[in-house]
Design an enzyme around this catalytic site. Sequence first.
Site, PDB file in Angstrom:
ATOM      1  N   GLY A  35       0.823  -1.194   0.000  1.00  0.00           N
ATOM      2  CA  GLY A  35       0.000   0.000   0.000  1.00  0.00           C
ATOM      3  C   GLY A  35       0.863   1.251   0.000  1.00  0.00           C
ATOM      4  N   PHE A  91       1.668   3.399   2.204  1.00  0.00           N
ATOM      5  CA  PHE A  91       2.515   3.650   3.373  1.00  0.00           C
ATOM      6  C   PHE A  91       3.334   2.413   3.745  1.00  0.00           C
ATOM      7  CE2 PHE A  91      -1.108   6.527   3.762  1.00  0.00           C
ATOM      8  CZ  PHE A  91      -0.477   7.734   3.980  1.00  0.00           C
ATOM      9  N   SER A  92       3.533   1.515   2.803  1.00  0.00           N
ATOM     10  CA  SER A  92       4.124   0.211   3.100  1.00  0.00           C
ATOM     11  C   SER A  92       5.590   0.301   3.518  1.00  0.00           C
ATOM     12  CB  SER A  92       3.995  -0.692   1.867  1.00  0.00           C
ATOM     13  OG  SER A  92       4.723  -1.885   2.043  1.00  0.00           O
ATOM     14  N   ASN A  93       5.862  -0.115   4.757  1.00  0.00           N
ATOM     15  CA  ASN A  93       7.252  -0.237   5.202  1.00  0.00           C
ATOM     16  C   ASN A  93       7.965  -1.333   4.426  1.00  0.00           C
ATOM     17  OD1 ASN A  93       6.940   1.706   7.314  1.00  0.00           O
ATOM     18  ND2 ASN A  93       5.903   0.161   8.533  1.00  0.00           N
ATOM     19  N   LEU A  96       7.618  -2.076   1.255  1.00  0.00           N
ATOM     20  CA  LEU A  96       8.063  -1.563  -0.044  1.00  0.00           C
ATOM     21  C   LEU A  96       9.396  -0.818   0.076  1.00  0.00           C
ATOM     22  CD1 LEU A  96       4.947  -0.133  -1.959  1.00  0.00           C
ATOM     23  CD2 LEU A  96       6.265  -2.190  -2.480  1.00  0.00           C
TER      24      LEU A  96
END
Length: 311
Positions: free
Chosen positions: A64, A66-68, A70
């Site tokens: 998503g 805000f994906s940590n 990614l």
Amino acid sequence: MINTSKSIIEKVRLPIGKGEPFSFDVKRDDLIDPVISGNKWRKLKYNLLNAADRKNEGVITFGGPFSNHLIATAKAASEANLGSIGIVRGEELNAESNETLKACHSLGMKLVFISRSSYREKEEPIFLKQLHNDFPNYFLIPEGGRNYYGVIGCQEIISETDNDYDHIYLAGGTGTTGAGLLLGASKNTRVNVVSALKGSFLEKEINQLLYLVLNDHEFVETYLDRLVVHNDSHFGGYAKVPTELLSYVNEFFKATDLKLDPIYTAKAMFQMESDYRNGVIQHKDKVLFIHTGGLQGALSWKESITYLQNL
């Protein structure tokens, strides 16, 4: 390879009213690396090793806005001399939409934005076949590192402790870290996974991951007996950050000097503190909190979070 020796055990004493402070340990996986921190590296480690062994050009994964996961994948792949592609939920977004996506882009990750309806099909055979056709020499890492390799990597968290706890608490998104901790923790330990998302799917996800490793339903049940999933501390859902939660982040930092992010770790700490106040955790119990990192996710609220004020 990332060195995990910085992930120390920190003793914390949290003031609770006028009584004795709540004493617990924190596994500081957030100190492993400023970006590839917490459980992110644990879940990526063996996936990246497999990509390198297979001579893949790079890795492709999902997340998503805000994906940590990614951002950690972007940096870890770069340091391993591998390319990275991130399939991002939300076709209206771009690489400048928030601090997380900006960082992913700056680290060399190619961002592909798709609709929410398409994102829901990301595990369907037709979707995966098309992805393979578009990027044929890329190793696929599921969202959040949710696969066999991710679970095995997360087992190593508990192996770096004395492994003699009555309770372990951690935030959960995909259930991968929870599954790894269940496999590695002592048989006397209750593993508490606090969902950062709205819904009651997490126990099923952990069940599936355990079966992926153990391949025996009855054996899986013996592990699930020690699992507690908390589905009511999400504060409205993923990336929902009400004023109450921001206040808790600031109050906890003032009391302990420990930084929490409002998307994941603050929700888990709030639940753990509530369980202590309500007597679920006894004063004599030995408790471990897994700090799963993700502090860059707090930057979107930097005007409201005390420890970010002077950055």
